[in-house]
Each structure stands twice: as structure tokens, then as C-alpha cells.
Design a protein around this motif. Structure first.
Motif, PDB file in Angstrom:
ATOM      1  N   ILE A 180     -45.316  12.281  -7.965  1.00  0.00           N
ATOM      2  CA  ILE A 180     -46.865  12.510  -8.035  1.00  0.00           C
ATOM      3  C   ILE A 180     -47.413  13.563  -7.240  1.00  0.00           C
ATOM      4  N   ALA A 181     -46.760  13.842  -6.319  1.00  0.00           N
ATOM      5  CA  ALA A 181     -47.167  14.973  -5.434  1.00  0.00           C
ATOM      6  C   ALA A 181     -47.019  16.338  -6.215  1.00  0.00           C
ATOM      7  N   GLY A 182     -45.897  16.325  -7.015  1.00  0.00           N
ATOM      8  CA  GLY A 182     -45.724  17.807  -7.908  1.00  0.00           C
ATOM      9  C   GLY A 182     -46.644  17.725  -8.974  1.00  0.00           C
ATOM     10  N   ARG A 183     -46.881  16.616  -9.478  1.00  0.00           N
ATOM     11  CA  ARG A 183     -48.021  16.369 -10.629  1.00  0.00           C
ATOM     12  C   ARG A 183     -49.636  16.764 -10.135  1.00  0.00           C
ATOM     13  N   LEU A 184     -50.017  16.308  -8.753  1.00  0.00           N
ATOM     14  CA  LEU A 184     -51.054  16.674  -8.331  1.00  0.00           C
ATOM     15  C   LEU A 184     -51.179  17.680  -7.452  1.00  0.00           C
ATOM     16  N   GLY A 185     -50.300  18.533  -7.316  1.00  0.00           N
ATOM     17  CA  GLY A 185     -50.139  19.873  -6.390  1.00  0.00           C
ATOM     18  C   GLY A 185     -50.299  19.465  -5.141  1.00  0.00           C
ATOM     19  N   LEU A 186     -49.780  18.397  -4.748  1.00  0.00           N
ATOM     20  CA  LEU A 186     -49.638  18.092  -3.289  1.00  0.00           C
ATOM     21  C   LEU A 186     -48.585  18.453  -2.411  1.00  0.00           C
ATOM     22  N   PRO A 187     -48.581  18.632  -1.148  1.00  0.00           N
ATOM     23  CA  PRO A 187     -47.414  19.018  -0.332  1.00  0.00           C
ATOM     24  C   PRO A 187     -46.222  17.805  -0.621  1.00  0.00           C
ATOM     25  N   GLY A 188     -45.150  18.594  -0.449  1.00  0.00           N
ATOM     26  CA  GLY A 188     -44.092  17.537  -0.385  1.00  0.00           C
ATOM     27  C   GLY A 188     -42.692  18.014  -1.021  1.00  0.00           C
ATOM     28  N   GLY A 190     -39.429  18.776  -3.732  1.00  0.00           N
ATOM     29  CA  GLY A 190     -39.120  18.805  -5.066  1.00  0.00           C
ATOM     30  C   GLY A 190     -38.667  17.328  -5.501  1.00  0.00           C
ATOM     31  N   PRO A 191     -39.370  16.866  -6.676  1.00  0.00           N
ATOM     32  CA  PRO A 191     -38.575  15.559  -7.296  1.00  0.00           C
ATOM     33  C   PRO A 191     -37.259  15.490  -7.268  1.00  0.00           C
ATOM     34  N   GLU A 192     -36.756  16.704  -8.030  1.00  0.00           N
ATOM     35  CA  GLU A 192     -35.222  16.508  -8.228  1.00  0.00           C
ATOM     36  C   GLU A 192     -34.571  16.549  -6.809  1.00  0.00           C
ATOM     37  N   ALA A 193     -34.960  17.090  -5.723  1.00  0.00           N
ATOM     38  CA  ALA A 193     -34.164  17.020  -4.582  1.00  0.00           C
ATOM     39  C   ALA A 193     -34.117  15.744  -3.997  1.00  0.00           C
ATOM     40  N   VAL A 194     -35.617  14.901  -4.217  1.00  0.00           N
ATOM     41  CA  VAL A 194     -35.578  13.546  -3.743  1.00  0.00           C
ATOM     42  C   VAL A 194     -34.830  12.772  -4.527  1.00  0.00           C
ATOM     43  N   GLU A 195     -34.906  12.935  -5.793  1.00  0.00           N
ATOM     44  CA  GLU A 195     -33.907  11.901  -6.807  1.00  0.00           C
ATOM     45  C   GLU A 195     -32.754  11.998  -6.181  1.00  0.00           C
ATOM     46  N   LEU A 250     -29.337  19.871  -0.741  1.00  0.00           N
ATOM     47  CA  LEU A 250     -30.209  19.010  -1.343  1.00  0.00           C
ATOM     48  C   LEU A 250     -31.276  19.699  -1.774  1.00  0.00           C
ATOM     49  N   GLY A 251     -32.075  20.690  -1.008  1.00  0.00           N
ATOM     50  CA  GLY A 251     -33.272  21.378  -0.966  1.00  0.00           C
ATOM     51  C   GLY A 251     -34.409  20.461  -0.343  1.00  0.00           C
ATOM     52  N   LEU A 252     -33.895  19.888   0.748  1.00  0.00           N
ATOM     53  CA  LEU A 252     -34.917  18.995   1.617  1.00  0.00           C
ATOM     54  C   LEU A 252     -35.574  19.970   2.731  1.00  0.00           C
ATOM     55  N   THR A 253     -36.069  20.946   2.675  1.00  0.00           N
ATOM     56  CA  THR A 253     -36.640  21.584   3.710  1.00  0.00           C
ATOM     57  C   THR A 253     -37.794  22.072   3.841  1.00  0.00           C
ATOM     58  N   ASP A 254     -38.735  21.160   3.195  1.00  0.00           N
ATOM     59  CA  ASP A 254     -40.194  21.109   3.383  1.00  0.00           C
ATOM     60  C   ASP A 254     -40.787  19.797   3.052  1.00  0.00           C
ATOM     61  N   GLY A 255     -41.604  19.681   3.962  1.00  0.00           N
ATOM     62  CA  GLY A 255     -42.287  18.292   3.847  1.00  0.00           C
ATOM     63  C   GLY A 255     -41.708  16.919   3.847  1.00  0.00           C
TER      64      GLY A 255
END
Length: 418
Positions: A98-106, A108-113, A268-273
Motif C-alpha cells: 500500500i505504501a509503495g502504491r500510494l508513494g508513502l514512506p516505508g 520496500g514490499p520485497e524486503a518486508v515479504e 534484507l533491505g530493512l534500513t528505512d522506515g
């Protein structure tokens, strides 16, 4: 004033801490859920659940992310969200999309998945050279039995997509492995109505104590807030029976745990938000990653941290979800350590008595929560069956855990289940 979208929530403490942090930050939120009654059932009788303090409460099928995305885009056009978040593991991937779709902070989807799938986490960390246990992932029994022999008993059986320790078991032979695999197969849908992946993960049984590293990631930098220890019980299950912050570790072990957690988050790429809770085993062969959780710690660990450091991880979660720099300065609290212990039922039946309300005013006690008599009790198989908890602090050193253990002993003496 910012406007956050909250997509589902755990019904435990974070369902109260997050609304409070949003409100105290001067913001408001819209709550999106597929089943509002799931939360209403968890509120004390006669009390309104804090999630109902939302500016809007909207019902939608949060389990169908593909259908949800265009619906949220339409809501966004009207309500204008500044950030999106959830505390519930099962909806973290949807929130990232959702954040990626709306351009909101957070993040990346792949990192979270990848962080939310135990098998994907193992693959990514292994490719990056971050130490973890030997493991295998299969669906078919013949493959699982062969992999178990290759890894060697005893080992740990895990679902790839559940949390709270559900169906995580130690197995010592092929018969126990078959029982564990069968139990998992009989649980095809999780507690939120999502169909589970049938894959089963086998892992080498690691020795040594387990700790967690609490971190906050913002603008490419991961800030370590501290290390929490963990006590485990309920064998062959792995039930969290208590925590203390900060962990009573040597400087070398603390540094090793922190270094390993940082390496895992980077891989994992979890370095922001992200406010993350990374679990580490301090084995005789060095630190090994157990799992990486891209959300604030549960089981009241966030409150242990706040009592000792003054740092509010729920508020930091709100900040980074809005793209704001979190306030991690903390301040003097007068406490050197804080610990929590959980009352774990060992038998099933009806709770007839649980005496101990007088402990609420005992020296050092910060919280006391006990189940009411008459409740149906299930012998604990995960972190979902607690009968209550006690939290206590020590102003002079690392004695909080000993204080909690003494208080738990008093509570157990008044516990009657029939």
C-alpha cells in the motif's frame, strides 16, 4: 496533524500503544479491518477499544491485497493519508505494498515479504553470508524425512508463515517429526482467515541463550536501541516465558548480537522506515539469526525499553511511518532494568482461582495483569495462551528478572485449574 491509515492490528498491547502514540504525536488515524468484532471482543466489558478512537473505521477485505489496493487508492483520494502502518505480522506485506502504491514512506514490499516468510529470510541471509542454522524447506513427507536425517536430530520444525511461536516444535526423532508435520497440516488457515503455505521448515537446533535486538531504521541508518533477553519454556514448544531489558550480557556478547542484527537488516533491505525486533541465538559457535520481525517487539518489550531508557518505540514507529526522524534521545528514568514474566498454563481446564491482586502494590511492580476465574484454559503451546503477566523494575542494577521470578512464584502458588 498527519493522517495515518492503520490496516488491522494485534489485539494485545500494541493495539493500545499505537493509538496512544498517534494521538500523543498530534496525529489521527483511519482504521481498516475486515472484522471489527475481532477487536471488540478483546476490549474490557463496558470499555471502548482504543482502535475505535480512529477518525474513521472502515470495513474492507484486508486479506485480498490485489483487490484492496484500488479501494485504498479511492480512499486516499478523499481522506489523504500521510502514512500507513500495522502491528500485525500477517498484514505487514500488504501495508508495504500500500505504501509503495500510494508513494508513502516505508520499506520496500520485497524486503518486508522476505522478512515475514521464514524460508525467504533464511535464503536471503544465507546468500548474504549472515550466520544462521542449517535448514531445509519442503512440502512432501519423503523430502522432509530425508532432510531431517541430513540436518540431524534433534531439530526444530517451523511453519514458514505463522508467528507467536505457533507450531514451532523441537523433535528428537522421525516419529515426533511426523506428529509435528501432521499438526501443521491440520491448521491450513491462520487466525486472520488467511490460507497458509503448506511448506514446512526444518532447522538445526541451536544451543545458547536467545536475545532480541531492538532497532529503529530511518533514512538508511539503523539505530540500535538495545538488547533484550528471553527465557523459554514449554518444551517441546518454544514459549516465551519472560524478558528483561537490558539483557545481562557481556560487552562482547552484546556487540556480537548487535552486529549480527545489523547485518541481517542490511541484507534484507530493512534500513528505512522500520522499527524491528531481530532474534539472535548466542551459540557456542557464535551468534545466529533466529528471525527478523519488521515491526516493534511484542510481549510488552517496548514498555520495558521505555521504562529503562525513556525511548518510546511505538512513537518511533509512528514517526518513521510518516517519514519523520524519530526521537531516540530518551532520558533518565531512575530504573536500571525492567523485566516481565508470563504465567504459562501447563494443564487444560477451567481457571478456578488466580490469587495475587495484592502484588500490584508490591515494591518494584510496574504492571500486573491476571486472567479472571471461569476462563477456559488450554495447556500452552505458543505465546497465545498466557494467563497474565507481572512486570517489575530494579533501580540499582540488573535485578529485575529475579524480582519477577519471585513474584511469579507467588502467583503460581495461588493458581488453580480444574
Amino acid at each position: 496533524m498527519a493522517h495515518l491509515l492503520m490496516v488491522e492490528s494485534w489485539v494485545g498491547s500494541m493495539s493500545r500503544l499505537l493509538p496512544r502514540a498517534i494521538r500523543e504525536g498530534g496525529h489521527e488515524f483511519t482504521f481498516l479491518t475486515r472484522d471489527l468484532h475481532h477487536y471488540l471482543r478483546s476490549a474490557p466489558e463496558g470499555a471502548a477499544h482504543p482502535l475505535l478512537g480512529a477518525r474513521n473505521v472502515i470495513t474492507a477485505d484486508t486479506n485480498d491485497t490485489d483487490a484492496l489496493l484500488p479501494e485504498i487508492e479511492r480512499l486516499h483520494a478523499v481522506l489523504r493519508f500521510d502514512g500507513v502502518l500495522t502491528s500485525c505480522d500477517y498484514y505487514l506485506p500488504a501495508v508495504a505494498r500500500i505504501a509503495g502504491r500510494l508513494g508513502l514512506p516505508g520499506p520496500g514490499p520485497e524486503a518486508v515479504e522476505n522478512a515475514c516468510r521464514k524460508d525467504a529470510t533464511r535464503r536471503v541471509l544465507a546468500e548474504a553470508g549472515v550466520p544462521g542454522p542449517r535448514y531445509a524447506v519442503h512440502e512432501e513427507w519423503a523430502d522432509l524425512a530425508r532432510a531431517a536425517r541430513e540436518i540431524g536430530y534433534p531439530l526444530v520444525v517451523k511453519p514458514v508463515d505463522l508467528c507467536a511461536g505457533m507450531y514451532v516444535r523441537r523433535v528428537d526423532d522421525e516419529e515426533q517429526l511426523a506428529d509435528a508435520v501432521r499438526a501443521l497440516a491440520e491448521f491450513p488457515v491462520n487466525a486472520r482467515g488467511q490460507r497458509r503455505d503448506p511448506a514446512v521448515q526444518l532447522e538445526e537446533l541451536l544451543d545458547g541463550p536467545e536475545v532480541s535486538v531492538e532497532t529503529v531504521s530511518y533514512a538508511g541508518t539503523v539505530h540500535v536501541v538495545g538488547v533484550t533477553d528471553k527465557s523459554i519454556g514449554g518444551a517441546p514448544a518454544f514459549i516465551e516465558t519472560g524478558h528483561m531489558f537490558p539483557a545481562a550480557l557481556s560487552a562482547a556478547d552484546t556487540e556480537a548480537a548487535e552486529h549480527t542484527a545489523l547485518a541481517a537488516l542490511k541484507a534484507l533491505g530493512l534500513t528505512d522506515g522500520v522499527v524491528a525486533h531481530t532474534e539472535i541465538k548466542l551459540t557456542s559457535a557464535g551468534p545466529r539469526v533466529v528471525e527478523v520481525n519488521p515491526r516493534p517487539a511484542g510481549n510488552r518489550i517496548t514498555e520495558l525499553v521505555r521504562h529503562v531508557t525513556g525511548i518510546d518505540l511505538a512513537a518511533a514507529f509512528v514517526d518513521v511511518s510518516l517519514g519523520h526522524e524519530p526521537d531516540l534521545r530518551g532520558g533518565a528514568t531512575g530504573l536500571r532494568s525492567a523485566a516481565i514474566g508470563f504465567l504459562v498454563p501447563e494443564t487444560s481446564g477451567t481457571l478456578e482461582a488466580l490469587d495475587g491482586a495484592e502484588l500490584r502494590d508490591a515494591p518494584g511492580v510496574l504492571e500486573l495483569q491476571l486472567a479472571e476465574p471461569g476462563r477456559q484454559v488450554k495447556a500452552a503451546g505458543s505465546n497465545n495462551e498466557y494467563l497474565g503477566h507481572v512486570m517489575a523494575a530494579d533501580a540499582t542494577g540488573l535485578g529485575a528478572r529475579d524480582r519477577v521470578e519471585a513474584l511469579l512464584g507467588e502467583l503460581r502458588s495461588g493458581l488453580v485449574i480444574r
